[in-house]
Design an enzyme around this catalytic site. Structure first.
Site, PDB file in Angstrom:
ATOM      1  N   HIS A 131      -7.190  -2.318 -16.863  1.00  0.00           N
ATOM      2  CA  HIS A 131      -7.215  -3.055 -15.597  1.00  0.00           C
ATOM      3  C   HIS A 131      -8.636  -3.341 -15.136  1.00  0.00           C
ATOM      4  O   HIS A 131      -9.589  -2.733 -15.611  1.00  0.00           O
ATOM      5  CB  HIS A 131      -6.493  -2.260 -14.498  1.00  0.00           C
ATOM      6  CG  HIS A 131      -5.005  -2.375 -14.565  1.00  0.00           C
ATOM      7  ND1 HIS A 131      -4.248  -1.604 -15.408  1.00  0.00           N
ATOM      8  CD2 HIS A 131      -4.136  -3.181 -13.901  1.00  0.00           C
ATOM      9  CE1 HIS A 131      -2.962  -1.926 -15.256  1.00  0.00           C
ATOM     10  NE2 HIS A 131      -2.864  -2.888 -14.353  1.00  0.00           N
ATOM     11  N   LYS A 135      -9.282  -1.411  -9.151  1.00  0.00           N
ATOM     12  CA  LYS A 135      -7.947  -0.808  -8.959  1.00  0.00           C
ATOM     13  C   LYS A 135      -8.080   0.610  -8.405  1.00  0.00           C
ATOM     14  O   LYS A 135      -8.892   1.406  -8.882  1.00  0.00           O
ATOM     15  CB  LYS A 135      -7.194  -0.798 -10.298  1.00  0.00           C
ATOM     16  CG  LYS A 135      -5.779  -0.295 -10.188  1.00  0.00           C
ATOM     17  CD  LYS A 135      -4.969  -0.666 -11.419  1.00  0.00           C
ATOM     18  CE  LYS A 135      -3.570  -0.067 -11.360  1.00  0.00           C
ATOM     19  NZ  LYS A 135      -2.828  -0.419 -10.140  1.00  0.00           N
TER      20      LYS A 135
HETATM   21  N1  LIG Z   1       3.880  -4.892  -8.679  1.00  0.00           N
HETATM   22  C1  LIG Z   1       3.005  -5.771  -9.171  1.00  0.00           C
HETATM   23  O1  LIG Z   1       3.359  -6.715  -9.907  1.00  0.00           O
HETATM   24  C2  LIG Z   1       1.564  -5.636  -8.814  1.00  0.00           C
HETATM   25  C3  LIG Z   1       1.170  -4.582  -8.026  1.00  0.00           C
HETATM   26  N2  LIG Z   1      -0.130  -4.468  -7.624  1.00  0.00           N
HETATM   27  C4  LIG Z   1      -0.405  -3.370  -6.706  1.00  0.00           C
HETATM   28  O2  LIG Z   1      -0.544  -3.915  -5.401  1.00  0.00           O
HETATM   29  C5  LIG Z   1      -1.442  -3.124  -4.637  1.00  0.00           C
HETATM   30  C6  LIG Z   1      -2.528  -4.018  -4.063  1.00  0.00           C
HETATM   31  O3  LIG Z   1      -3.318  -4.542  -5.109  1.00  0.00           O
HETATM   32  P1  LIG Z   1      -4.488  -5.599  -4.816  1.00  0.00           P
HETATM   33  O4  LIG Z   1      -3.948  -6.794  -4.121  1.00  0.00           O
HETATM   34  O5  LIG Z   1      -5.212  -5.755  -6.091  1.00  0.00           O
HETATM   35  O6  LIG Z   1      -5.385  -4.754  -3.785  1.00  0.00           O
HETATM   36  P2  LIG Z   1      -6.439  -5.303  -2.708  1.00  0.00           P
HETATM   37  O7  LIG Z   1      -7.286  -4.143  -2.353  1.00  0.00           O
HETATM   38  O8  LIG Z   1      -7.080  -6.555  -3.208  1.00  0.00           O
HETATM   39  O9  LIG Z   1      -5.501  -5.709  -1.467  1.00  0.00           O
HETATM   40  C7  LIG Z   1      -4.880  -4.815  -0.610  1.00  0.00           C
HETATM   41  C8  LIG Z   1      -4.984  -5.388   0.791  1.00  0.00           C
HETATM   42  O10 LIG Z   1      -4.165  -4.612   1.632  1.00  0.00           O
HETATM   43  C9  LIG Z   1      -4.854  -4.388   2.851  1.00  0.00           C
HETATM   44  N3  LIG Z   1      -4.274  -3.211   3.488  1.00  0.00           N
HETATM   45  C10 LIG Z   1      -4.514  -1.903   3.232  1.00  0.00           C
HETATM   46  N4  LIG Z   1      -3.746  -1.135   4.019  1.00  0.00           N
HETATM   47  C11 LIG Z   1      -3.003  -1.983   4.774  1.00  0.00           C
HETATM   48  C12 LIG Z   1      -2.007  -1.784   5.758  1.00  0.00           C
HETATM   49  N5  LIG Z   1      -1.619  -0.547   6.144  1.00  0.00           N
HETATM   50  N6  LIG Z   1      -1.420  -2.871   6.325  1.00  0.00           N
HETATM   51  C13 LIG Z   1      -1.796  -4.118   5.953  1.00  0.00           C
HETATM   52  N7  LIG Z   1      -2.733  -4.367   5.031  1.00  0.00           N
HETATM   53  C14 LIG Z   1      -3.325  -3.301   4.442  1.00  0.00           C
HETATM   54  C15 LIG Z   1      -6.327  -4.266   2.441  1.00  0.00           C
HETATM   55  O11 LIG Z   1      -7.206  -4.511   3.528  1.00  0.00           O
HETATM   56  C16 LIG Z   1      -6.409  -5.348   1.367  1.00  0.00           C
HETATM   57  O12 LIG Z   1      -6.744  -6.609   1.922  1.00  0.00           O
HETATM   58  C17 LIG Z   1      -1.940  -2.030  -5.598  1.00  0.00           C
HETATM   59  O13 LIG Z   1      -1.160  -0.866  -5.423  1.00  0.00           O
HETATM   60  C18 LIG Z   1      -1.689  -2.633  -6.977  1.00  0.00           C
HETATM   61  O14 LIG Z   1      -1.521  -1.666  -7.961  1.00  0.00           O
HETATM   62  C19 LIG Z   1      -1.070  -5.355  -8.012  1.00  0.00           C
HETATM   63  C20 LIG Z   1      -0.744  -6.402  -8.830  1.00  0.00           C
HETATM   64  C21 LIG Z   1       0.603  -6.644  -9.294  1.00  0.00           C
HETATM   65  O1  LIG Z   2      -3.669  -3.109  -9.452  1.00  0.00           O
HETATM   66  C1  LIG Z   2      -3.296  -4.035 -10.231  1.00  0.00           C
HETATM   67  O2  LIG Z   2      -4.008  -4.999 -10.507  1.00  0.00           O
HETATM   68  C2  LIG Z   2      -1.953  -3.959 -10.808  1.00  0.00           C
HETATM   69  N1  LIG Z   2      -1.141  -3.027 -10.391  1.00  0.00           N
HETATM   70  C3  LIG Z   2       0.194  -2.818 -10.818  1.00  0.00           C
HETATM   71  C4  LIG Z   2       0.317  -1.469 -11.486  1.00  0.00           C
HETATM   72  O3  LIG Z   2      -0.280  -0.493 -11.005  1.00  0.00           O
HETATM   73  O4  LIG Z   2       1.059  -1.371 -12.467  1.00  0.00           O
HETATM   74  C5  LIG Z   2       0.743  -3.968 -11.630  1.00  0.00           C
HETATM   75  C6  LIG Z   2      -0.250  -4.616 -12.538  1.00  0.00           C
HETATM   76  O5  LIG Z   2      -0.545  -3.738 -13.564  1.00  0.00           O
HETATM   77  C7  LIG Z   2      -1.514  -4.999 -11.769  1.00  0.00           C
END
Ligand SMILES: NC(=O)C1=CN([C@@H]2O[C@H](COP(=O)(O)OP(=O)(O)OC[C@H]3O[C@@H](n4cnc5c(N)ncnc54)[C@H](O)[C@@H]3O)[C@@H](O)[C@H]2O)C=CC1
Ligand SMILES: O=C(O)C1=N[C@H](C(=O)O)C[C@H](O)C1
Length: 245
Positions: A131, A135
Site C-alpha cells: 500500500h 495508510k
Molecule cells: N473498503 C475499501 O474498499 C477501502 C477502504 N479504505 C479504508 O478507508 C479508510 C480511509 O482511507 P483514506 O481515505 O485513504 O484515508 P484519509 O486519511 O485520506 O481520509 C480519511 C478522512 O476522514 C476524516 N475523518 C477522520 N475522522 C473522522 C470523523 N470522526 N468524522 C468525519 N471525518 C473523519 C479525516 O480528516 C480524513 O479527511 C481507511 O481505513 C482505509 O483503509 C481505503 C480504500 C478502499
Molecule cells: O488504506 C487503503 O488505501 C486501503 N484500505 C483498505 C484495506 O485496508 O484493505 C482497502 C484497500 O486495500 C485500500
C-alpha cells in the site's frame, strides 16, 4: 433518489465518493462531513458512507444506527470483536442495516473469492499486501479478511510447513488466523495484494492491483443502492451483493 451522506468527505476515498454520488443519476449528496464538522449535517440521508479512520468509525456507526440511517462502511479495522459489537448495537435498532466491506473493488473481491477456492489444494498460503505509505493500519483490512477466509477454507488441514527457528522479529510477518501476512508501505503504490499458494513443485499467485481510487466507486455505489434491502442487518463483504456466496 437515494439521499447519501459521506463521512471522511475530504479524505482520499471520501472525496471520490462525493464525486461518484454527485455523478450518479439515482443518488443525491446530502452533505459531506469531515473532522470537526457536525454529524447533524447528514440528517435526512437514507445512507451514509464512512471512509474515516479505524479509531473513529465505531463512534460514527453508533451515531448513524441510533439515528436510523443505513451505513456503508469502507473504513478498515473490523475484527471479530468489533463485528460482535456492531451486531449487539443493531439488535437494539431493528430496521437499520450496515454493510461493512473490507474492499469495494470488484476485482479485489474476486481475488479473495478465488483464494478461498484455491486454499484447500495447497500446503502453504501467505499474503503480501502492498500500500501507499499514508495508510494508518497494518495489515490492511483486505489482507486480514483474506487470511481469515483462507484459514476457514483450509479447515483442519495440516499446519503449513515452516522450519524457522531463528527469526528477526517481524521477518515472517504477522500471524492472522494461522496465515502469515506481510505488509509493505511503498511510495507510489495505491493498494495491491498477492496471495501466494504452494505445494510440491507448484505455486499459484493470485494478485490484485488497484490503479486508482475511482476503481472502488462501482462497489461503493452498489452498496449504497442495496444496503437498505439486504436480508441481514449486518453484512460483511460485497460477496453476497455480487452473488458470490
Ligand atoms: N473498503 C475499501 O474498499 C477501502 C477502504 N479504505 C479504508 O478507508 C479508510 C480511509 O482511507 P483514506 O481515505 O485513504 O484515508 P484519509 O486519511 O485520506 O481520509 C480519511 C478522512 O476522514 C476524516 N475523518 C477522520 N475522522 C473522522 C470523523 N470522526 N468524522 C468525519 N471525518 C473523519 C479525516 O480528516 C480524513 O479527511 C481507511 O481505513 C482505509 O483503509 C481505503 C480504500 C478502499
Ligand atoms: O488504506 C487503503 O488505501 C486501503 N484500505 C483498505 C484495506 O485496508 O484493505 C482497502 C484497500 O486495500 C485500500
Amino acid at each position: 433518489m437515494i439521499k447519501v451522506g459521506v463521512f471522511g468527505a475530504k479524505g482520499r476515498m471520501g472525496s471520490e465518493v462525493v464525486k461518484a454520488v454527485e455523478a450518479a443519476e439515482d443518488t443525491e449528496l446530502v452533505a459531506g462531513v469531515d473532522t470537526g464538522d457536525d454529524r447533524d449535517r447528514v440528517r435526512g440521508a437514507d445512507v451514509v458512507v464512512d471512509f474515516t479512520h479505524p479509531d473513529e468509525v465505531v463512534g460514527n456507526l453508533h451515531w448513524l444506527v441510533a439515528n436510523g440511517i443505513h451505513a456503508v462502511v469502507g473504513t478498515s479495522g473490523f475484527d471479530e470483536e468489533r463485528m460482535a459489537g456492531v451486531r449487539d448495537l443493531l439488535a437494539e435498532h431493528p430496521g437499520v442495516n450496515v454493510l461493512i466491506a473490507p474492499n469495494f473493488g470488484i476485482a479485489a473481491v474476486l481475488m479473495m473469492h478465488f483464494a478461498v477456492k484455491a486454499a484447500p489444494y495447497f500446503d502453504s498460503a501467505e499474503i503480501v499486501e502492498l500500500h501507499h505509505p499514508n495508510k494508518a493500519d497494518a495489515p490492511s483490512g483486505t489482507a486480514h479478511r483474506t487470511a481469515e477466509l483462507v484459514a476457514g477454507a483450509r479447515g483442519e488441514a495440516e499446519p503449513m510447513p515452516d522450519a524457522t527457528t531463528s527469526e528477526v522479529p517481524g521477518a515472517r510477518g504477522a500471524d492472522v488466523s494461522g496465515v502469515r501476512v506481510h505488509a509493505l508501505r511503498v511510495a507510489g503504490l495505491i493498494a495491491h495484494q498477492e496471495v501466494i499458494f504452494g505445494t510440491h513443485g507448484e505455486t499459484l499467485k493470485i494478485r490484485h492491483d488497484s490503479m486508482s481510487r475511482e476503481s472502488f466507486m462501482p462497489g461503493v455505489l452498489l452498496g449504497v443502492r442495496r444496503v437498505s434491502q439486504l436480508p441481514e442487518q449486518l453484512t460483511l463483504g460485497l460477496e453476497p451483493l455480487l452473488g458470490l456466496d
